[in-house]
Enzyme design. Sequence first.
Site, mmCIF file in Angstrom:
data_model
loop_
_atom_site.group_PDB
_atom_site.id
_atom_site.type_symbol
_atom_site.label_atom_id
_atom_site.label_comp_id
_atom_site.label_asym_id
_atom_site.label_seq_id
_atom_site.Cartn_x
_atom_site.Cartn_y
_atom_site.Cartn_z
ATOM 1 N N HIS A 202 -14.596 -44.309 2.187
ATOM 2 C CA HIS A 202 -15.174 -44.659 3.486
ATOM 3 C C HIS A 202 -16.678 -44.388 3.511
ATOM 4 O O HIS A 202 -17.450 -45.191 4.063
ATOM 5 C CB HIS A 202 -14.475 -43.870 4.596
ATOM 6 N N HIS A 244 -11.158 -35.505 2.489
ATOM 7 C CA HIS A 244 -12.149 -35.416 1.409
ATOM 8 C C HIS A 244 -12.882 -34.082 1.481
ATOM 9 O O HIS A 244 -12.918 -33.425 2.529
ATOM 10 C CB HIS A 244 -13.161 -36.558 1.486
#
Length: 288
Positions: A202, A244
């Site tokens: 992303h 993440h």
Amino acid sequence: MPYSQSRARARDRGNVLGRLEFLSLHQPLRNSSNDNNRGASRRAGPGKHHQNPQNDHQQEPGEGAKERKEPPRLPEEDCMQLNPSFKGIAMNSLLAIDIHLSKRLGVCVHTSSSWGSVRSVFTLLALTGHGITWICGTLVCLTRSSTLAGQEVLVNLLLALILDILTVAGVQKLVRRKGPWEMTPGFLDYVAMDVYSFPAAHASRAAMVSKFLLSHLVLAVPLRILLVVWAFLVGLSRVLLGRHHVTDMACGFALGLLHFSLVETVWLSSNACQTLISIGTLSWSPFP
């Protein structure tokens, strides 16, 4: 008497060969016999040792005991771990800080987390940076575009998105780094091949798209600032959701800028874009 003396003399003559100086004539020497026996044992030794090695172990228990008493030697890898280099210490320290900071920032991992009430907001924000969302939106805009310049920009953006998805998926497959929290990827993550943590897909996509739109669209200053803030929040949202690490987000931003530079280098012209559009719509003909 004379008869007995003559008989004793005859006996002494018969025992002459028993004297020391005549023993070597009719008796083998003891040293030579011992040497012969040693030579025979040497010649027969390898065969016996080869045929029955268990006897040797039974005959020499002292050597086996010495071998057992000797301490095992450490391999070189263990020695290197006991004496790490400065580079290894620095890398391990940075990884520890990264994991600790990423776990501290995971405030929206669950609904019961400290920021669990706004978890849906960050989930929606992360969805705006998803690869499937941008590919579908680019295709819709491409079908509605009627200008050659607009189609050229949209085709190159579509190729940049495909490049970003494939590159990130390949790096993730090679590194196979897990996220800071044990979470199962969603359906859209499997579709976009965004399964592992490093690098953040992303963040890479948001950085590439924002830089692309800033370079090829004429936008007002507030919109330009809003676009940069959006890219940063998309990458940060995945860290807050526990998907993440912080370093994954940072490397994702860097990879997205690299993708933009690569697309600008191999920018397709308007004619090439029209050819690709014709092939995609099944209206292309090699004989105009």
